[in-house]
Design a protein around this motif. Sequence first.
Motif, PDB file in Angstrom:
ATOM      1  N   ALA A  19     -13.128  37.384   8.338  1.00 34.22           N
ATOM      2  CA  ALA A  19     -14.491  36.981   8.695  1.00 34.22           C
ATOM      3  C   ALA A  19     -14.606  36.734  10.188  1.00 34.22           C
ATOM      4  O   ALA A  19     -13.690  36.197  10.813  1.00 34.22           O
ATOM      5  N   LEU A  20     -15.740  37.122  10.737  1.00 33.59           N
ATOM      6  CA  LEU A  20     -15.962  36.968  12.170  1.00 33.59           C
ATOM      7  C   LEU A  20     -16.641  35.656  12.543  1.00 33.59           C
ATOM      8  O   LEU A  20     -16.687  35.303  13.708  1.00 33.59           O
ATOM      9  N   GLN A  21     -17.204  34.953  11.571  1.00 33.21           N
ATOM     10  CA  GLN A  21     -17.920  33.706  11.853  1.00 33.21           C
ATOM     11  C   GLN A  21     -17.085  32.507  11.409  1.00 33.21           C
ATOM     12  O   GLN A  21     -16.279  32.620  10.500  1.00 33.21           O
ATOM     13  N   PRO A  22     -17.318  31.344  12.013  1.00 34.36           N
ATOM     14  CA  PRO A  22     -16.569  30.140  11.637  1.00 34.36           C
ATOM     15  C   PRO A  22     -17.176  29.453  10.405  1.00 34.36           C
ATOM     16  O   PRO A  22     -18.348  29.660  10.089  1.00 34.36           O
ATOM     17  N   PRO A  23     -16.382  28.633   9.721  1.00 36.85           N
ATOM     18  CA  PRO A  23     -16.890  27.910   8.547  1.00 36.85           C
ATOM     19  C   PRO A  23     -18.128  27.068   8.840  1.00 36.85           C
ATOM     20  O   PRO A  23     -19.032  26.995   8.013  1.00 36.85           O
ATOM     21  N   ALA A  24     -18.176  26.437  10.000  1.00 41.19           N
ATOM     22  CA  ALA A  24     -19.323  25.594  10.334  1.00 41.19           C
ATOM     23  C   ALA A  24     -20.619  26.402  10.300  1.00 41.19           C
ATOM     24  O   ALA A  24     -21.648  25.920   9.828  1.00 41.19           O
ATOM     25  N   GLU A  25     -20.572  27.628  10.769  1.00 39.85           N
ATOM     26  CA  GLU A  25     -21.783  28.443  10.810  1.00 39.85           C
ATOM     27  C   GLU A  25     -22.269  28.789   9.402  1.00 39.85           C
ATOM     28  O   GLU A  25     -23.467  28.761   9.127  1.00 39.85           O
ATOM     29  N   LEU A  26     -21.347  29.091   8.486  1.00 42.50           N
ATOM     30  CA  LEU A  26     -21.749  29.415   7.116  1.00 42.50           C
ATOM     31  C   LEU A  26     -22.343  28.185   6.428  1.00 42.50           C
ATOM     32  O   LEU A  26     -23.347  28.280   5.732  1.00 42.50           O
ATOM     33  N   HIS A  27     -21.745  27.029   6.648  1.00 42.26           N
ATOM     34  CA  HIS A  27     -22.283  25.805   6.043  1.00 42.26           C
ATOM     35  C   HIS A  27     -23.660  25.490   6.627  1.00 42.26           C
ATOM     36  O   HIS A  27     -24.579  25.107   5.885  1.00 42.26           O
ATOM     37  N   GLY A  28     -23.816  25.662   7.924  1.00 41.25           N
ATOM     38  CA  GLY A  28     -25.131  25.467   8.536  1.00 41.25           C
ATOM     39  C   GLY A  28     -26.146  26.435   7.960  1.00 41.25           C
ATOM     40  O   GLY A  28     -27.301  26.071   7.686  1.00 41.25           O
ATOM     41  N   TYR A  29     -25.720  27.686   7.762  1.00 46.43           N
ATOM     42  CA  TYR A  29     -26.592  28.701   7.175  1.00 46.43           C
ATOM     43  C   TYR A  29     -27.059  28.254   5.791  1.00 46.43           C
ATOM     44  O   TYR A  29     -28.246  28.335   5.460  1.00 46.43           O
ATOM     45  N   ALA A  30     -26.119  27.767   4.976  1.00 46.41           N
ATOM     46  CA  ALA A  30     -26.465  27.306   3.627  1.00 46.41           C
ATOM     47  C   ALA A  30     -27.466  26.152   3.691  1.00 46.41           C
ATOM     48  O   ALA A  30     -28.456  26.134   2.950  1.00 46.41           O
ATOM     49  N   ALA A  31     -27.224  25.198   4.578  1.00 50.59           N
ATOM     50  CA  ALA A  31     -28.125  24.047   4.698  1.00 50.59           C
ATOM     51  C   ALA A  31     -29.513  24.483   5.165  1.00 50.59           C
ATOM     52  O   ALA A  31     -30.530  23.994   4.660  1.00 50.59           O
ATOM     53  N   GLY A  32     -29.582  25.399   6.123  1.00 49.65           N
ATOM     54  CA  GLY A  32     -30.872  25.888   6.594  1.00 49.65           C
ATOM     55  C   GLY A  32     -31.604  26.673   5.525  1.00 49.65           C
ATOM     56  O   GLY A  32     -32.821  26.540   5.356  1.00 49.65           O
ATOM     57  N   PHE A  33     -30.880  27.483   4.798  1.00 51.47           N
ATOM     58  CA  PHE A  33     -31.459  28.297   3.726  1.00 51.47           C
ATOM     59  C   PHE A  33     -32.072  27.399   2.658  1.00 51.47           C
ATOM     60  O   PHE A  33     -33.195  27.604   2.211  1.00 51.47           O
ATOM     61  N   VAL A  34     -31.337  26.366   2.264  1.00 54.32           N
ATOM     62  CA  VAL A  34     -31.793  25.426   1.247  1.00 54.32           C
ATOM     63  C   VAL A  34     -32.950  24.572   1.768  1.00 54.32           C
ATOM     64  O   VAL A  34     -33.885  24.260   1.035  1.00 54.32           O
ATOM     65  N   SER A  35     -32.903  24.212   3.049  1.00 53.61           N
ATOM     66  CA  SER A  35     -33.912  23.321   3.619  1.00 53.61           C
ATOM     67  C   SER A  35     -35.330  23.849   3.487  1.00 53.61           C
ATOM     68  O   SER A  35     -36.261  23.094   3.227  1.00 53.61           O
ATOM     69  N   VAL A  36     -35.503  25.138   3.680  1.00 50.57           N
ATOM     70  CA  VAL A  36     -36.844  25.708   3.644  1.00 50.57           C
ATOM     71  C   VAL A  36     -37.230  26.153   2.227  1.00 50.57           C
ATOM     72  O   VAL A  36     -38.283  26.717   2.014  1.00 50.57           O
ATOM     73  N   GLY A  37     -36.381  25.848   1.272  1.00 49.45           N
ATOM     74  CA  GLY A  37     -36.713  26.143  -0.121  1.00 49.45           C
ATOM     75  C   GLY A  37     -35.995  27.337  -0.698  1.00 49.45           C
ATOM     76  O   GLY A  37     -36.296  27.755  -1.811  1.00 49.45           O
ATOM     77  N   GLY A  38     -35.052  27.911   0.039  1.00 49.20           N
ATOM     78  CA  GLY A  38     -34.314  29.063  -0.466  1.00 49.20           C
ATOM     79  C   GLY A  38     -33.384  28.670  -1.606  1.00 49.20           C
ATOM     80  O   GLY A  38     -32.626  27.720  -1.489  1.00 49.20           O
ATOM     81  N   ARG A  39     -33.490  29.372  -2.699  1.00 50.82           N
ATOM     82  CA  ARG A  39     -32.583  29.187  -3.833  1.00 50.82           C
ATOM     83  C   ARG A  39     -32.067  30.564  -4.205  1.00 50.82           C
ATOM     84  O   ARG A  39     -32.799  31.556  -4.126  1.00 50.82           O
ATOM     85  N   ILE A  40     -30.809  30.634  -4.618  1.00 51.21           N
ATOM     86  CA  ILE A  40     -30.187  31.935  -4.805  1.00 51.21           C
ATOM     87  C   ILE A  40     -29.083  31.846  -5.854  1.00 51.21           C
ATOM     88  O   ILE A  40     -28.489  30.784  -6.053  1.00 51.21           O
TER      89      ILE A  40
END
Length: 194
Positions: A19-40
Amino acid sequence: MTASLEHDDLANLFLSLGALQPPAELHGYAAGFVSVGGRITADGWLKHCIDLLDCETPNPEQSEALYVVYSSALESMESGEMSLDLLLPDDEFDLDQRIVSLGQWCQGYLTGFAMAGKQQNTAKQKAYSPDLTEAISDIAAIAQVSADEQTDEDGEQDFFSVCEYVRMAAMTIFLECNGAADNGEEQGNPPRLH
């Protein structure tokens, strides 16, 4: 509660995936996705991970570990206890590395927020409050942070304060974007960030 997340374990998983991205970025992505109402679903999340991490398709065990990133972010934000913990390296890492990881978390948050926001039904979208707009702007500014030479106790305190602000900002954004739908009514003023 969902299986716990450890930064180092996830970093090792990312290395094995190339993977080219760090763990912090993926966790931030998940939090941002969920914050605006994203469910998957788990399969949908896996597709997001493969795109974001620019890696090959993980095996089932790795896929499950990646899904924990999403599910733990969702669970901590939905708990109503303001229990979101940013997935960052621990105190054993130099302060400058932790500062860079915080910036990566914020960058991931903004990306996740934008991705889920695009998927929302246009009729569902509403104007964001000034507090939410300010919080997003602050997270965007923090995403641009770079490490400096300040490694004294003041630097540690400042880092802790900024992490706490980002954590509360993410929770406040989540409450504004998800609160009215969960309560079935329009929400009043969201909690102030400062």
